[in-house]
Motif scaffolding. Structure first.
Motif, short mmCIF file in Angstrom:
data_model
loop_
_atom_site.label_atom_id
_atom_site.label_comp_id
_atom_site.label_asym_id
_atom_site.label_seq_id
_atom_site.Cartn_x
_atom_site.Cartn_y
_atom_site.Cartn_z
N PHE A 18 -35.06 61.08 104.71
CA PHE A 18 -35.70 61.13 106.02
C PHE A 18 -36.54 59.88 106.24
CE2 PHE A 18 -39.26 61.84 108.79
CZ PHE A 18 -38.81 62.67 109.80
N ASP A 19 -37.43 59.59 105.31
CA ASP A 19 -38.33 58.44 105.44
C ASP A 19 -37.56 57.13 105.61
OD1 ASP A 19 -40.33 60.31 105.05
OD2 ASP A 19 -40.91 59.57 103.06
N GLU A 20 -36.53 56.95 104.81
CA GLU A 20 -35.74 55.71 104.88
C GLU A 20 -35.06 55.58 106.25
OE1 GLU A 20 -33.75 52.24 104.44
OE2 GLU A 20 -35.39 53.00 103.20
N HIS A 21 -34.40 56.64 106.70
CA HIS A 21 -33.71 56.57 107.98
C HIS A 21 -34.70 56.42 109.12
CE1 HIS A 21 -30.19 57.26 110.60
NE2 HIS A 21 -31.13 57.70 111.44
N TYR A 22 -35.79 57.17 109.06
CA TYR A 22 -36.77 57.13 110.13
C TYR A 22 -37.34 55.73 110.31
CZ TYR A 22 -40.29 58.69 113.39
OH TYR A 22 -41.04 58.86 114.52
N THR A 23 -37.74 55.11 109.21
CA THR A 23 -38.37 53.80 109.31
C THR A 23 -37.38 52.67 109.59
OG1 THR A 23 -38.36 53.55 106.90
CG2 THR A 23 -40.36 54.45 107.90
N SER A 24 -36.17 52.77 109.06
CA SER A 24 -35.24 51.65 109.23
C SER A 24 -34.32 51.77 110.44
CB SER A 24 -34.40 51.47 107.96
OG SER A 24 -33.55 52.58 107.75
N VAL A 25 -34.07 52.99 110.91
CA VAL A 25 -33.14 53.19 112.03
C VAL A 25 -33.84 53.79 113.25
CG1 VAL A 25 -31.02 54.37 112.78
CG2 VAL A 25 -31.19 53.46 110.45
N HIS A 26 -34.53 54.90 113.05
CA HIS A 26 -35.05 55.64 114.21
C HIS A 26 -36.20 54.93 114.91
CE1 HIS A 26 -34.95 59.17 116.70
NE2 HIS A 26 -36.27 59.24 116.64
N ILE A 27 -37.14 54.40 114.15
CA ILE A 27 -38.25 53.68 114.79
C ILE A 27 -37.74 52.53 115.67
CG2 ILE A 27 -40.22 52.16 114.35
CD1 ILE A 27 -41.10 54.11 112.17
N PRO A 28 -36.83 51.68 115.17
CA PRO A 28 -36.31 50.63 116.05
C PRO A 28 -35.64 51.16 117.32
CG PRO A 28 -35.82 50.08 113.78
CD PRO A 28 -36.36 51.49 113.79
N LYS A 82 -29.94 61.45 120.09
CA LYS A 82 -28.70 61.68 119.34
C LYS A 82 -28.87 61.33 117.86
CE LYS A 82 -25.40 61.23 123.09
NZ LYS A 82 -24.29 60.47 123.66
N ASP A 83 -29.75 60.39 117.57
CA ASP A 83 -29.97 59.99 116.17
C ASP A 83 -30.66 61.09 115.36
OD1 ASP A 83 -29.93 58.05 113.99
OD2 ASP A 83 -32.10 57.88 114.30
N LEU A 84 -31.33 62.02 116.00
CA LEU A 84 -32.03 63.09 115.28
C LEU A 84 -31.12 63.83 114.31
CD1 LEU A 84 -34.20 64.59 118.15
CD2 LEU A 84 -35.00 63.19 116.24
N ARG A 85 -29.88 64.04 114.71
CA ARG A 85 -28.96 64.79 113.84
C ARG A 85 -28.64 64.03 112.55
NH1 ARG A 85 -24.93 64.97 118.43
NH2 ARG A 85 -24.76 62.79 118.92
N ASN A 86 -28.96 62.74 112.50
CA ASN A 86 -28.67 61.94 111.33
C ASN A 86 -29.74 62.03 110.24
OD1 ASN A 86 -26.27 60.92 112.46
ND2 ASN A 86 -27.44 59.42 113.62
N PHE A 87 -30.90 62.61 110.54
CA PHE A 87 -31.96 62.65 109.53
C PHE A 87 -32.90 63.85 109.62
CE2 PHE A 87 -33.91 60.67 113.14
CZ PHE A 87 -35.23 61.07 113.10
N ALA A 88 -32.97 64.53 110.75
CA ALA A 88 -33.96 65.58 110.95
C ALA A 88 -33.43 66.95 110.52
CB ALA A 88 -34.42 65.60 112.41
N SER A 89 -33.12 67.09 109.25
CA SER A 89 -32.51 68.32 108.73
C SER A 89 -33.47 69.51 108.74
CB SER A 89 -32.00 68.09 107.31
OG SER A 89 -33.06 67.69 106.45
N GLY A 90 -34.76 69.27 108.89
CA GLY A 90 -35.74 70.35 108.93
C GLY A 90 -36.01 70.87 110.33
N GLY A 91 -35.30 70.36 111.31
CA GLY A 91 -35.49 70.78 112.68
C GLY A 91 -36.55 69.94 113.39
N VAL A 92 -36.57 70.05 114.70
CA VAL A 92 -37.47 69.25 115.53
C VAL A 92 -38.00 70.13 116.66
CG1 VAL A 92 -37.66 67.22 117.02
CG2 VAL A 92 -36.10 67.18 115.09
N THR A 93 -39.30 70.02 116.90
CA THR A 93 -39.93 70.64 118.06
C THR A 93 -40.48 69.51 118.91
OG1 THR A 93 -40.54 72.61 116.81
CG2 THR A 93 -41.76 72.20 118.85
N MET A 94 -40.15 69.50 120.20
CA MET A 94 -40.62 68.44 121.09
C MET A 94 -41.30 69.04 122.31
SD MET A 94 -37.57 65.64 121.08
CE MET A 94 -36.12 66.61 120.75
N PHE A 95 -42.31 68.34 122.79
CA PHE A 95 -42.96 68.74 124.03
C PHE A 95 -43.58 67.52 124.69
CE2 PHE A 95 -46.05 69.41 120.65
CZ PHE A 95 -47.20 68.80 121.13
N THR A 96 -43.85 67.64 125.99
CA THR A 96 -44.56 66.59 126.70
C THR A 96 -45.97 67.10 127.00
OG1 THR A 96 -43.84 67.35 128.87
CG2 THR A 96 -42.47 65.69 127.77
N GLN A 97 -46.86 66.15 127.19
CA GLN A 97 -48.26 66.51 127.45
C GLN A 97 -48.92 65.45 128.32
OE1 GLN A 97 -50.65 66.74 123.90
NE2 GLN A 97 -52.46 67.41 125.00
#
Length: 103
Positions: A18-28, A82-97
């Motif tokens: 997760f950390d590797e994908h998040y920092t190298s792919v998802h953040i960009p 769409k990239d979430l499915r590549n690393f977020a195996s623990g699920g994701v909760t999203m909201f706006t505020q």
């Protein structure tokens, strides 16, 4: 006042992957979302030593509601989603505020 998207990540099956994908792919991918004024993220710790409900939380900030609405339907946001499915195996909760400064 600003508007934000909060992305709360559940504990992944493989935290190192997760950390590797998040920092190298998802953040960009997320950093190029139009109208984004600030982007923060961090891993979560519980204050009472229990297991926290999330592994990490990211916050994407926008200057106003119009910018947020435009960002949500942008090709860049869709690609990041769409990239979430590549690393977020623990699920994701999203909201706006809508955030208001109180200090």
């Amino acid at each position: 006042m600003s508007f934000r998207v909060a992305v709360c990540y559940g504990k992944p099956e493989d935290p190192a992957a997760f950390d590797e994908h998040y920092t190298s792919v998802h953040i960009p991918l997320a950093k190029i979302i139009p109208g984004l004024t600030e982007f923060t993220w961090g891993k979560v710790s519980s204050m009472d030593r229990s297991d926290p409900p999330y592994y990490a939380v990211a916050n994407l900030y926008f200057a106003d509601e119009e910018s947020l609405k435009a960002a949500l339907v942008s090709p860049e946001m869709i690609a990041a989603g769409k990239d979430l499915r590549n690393f977020a195996s623990g699920g994701v909760t999203m909201f706006t505020q809508e955030e208001l400064s109180v200090g």
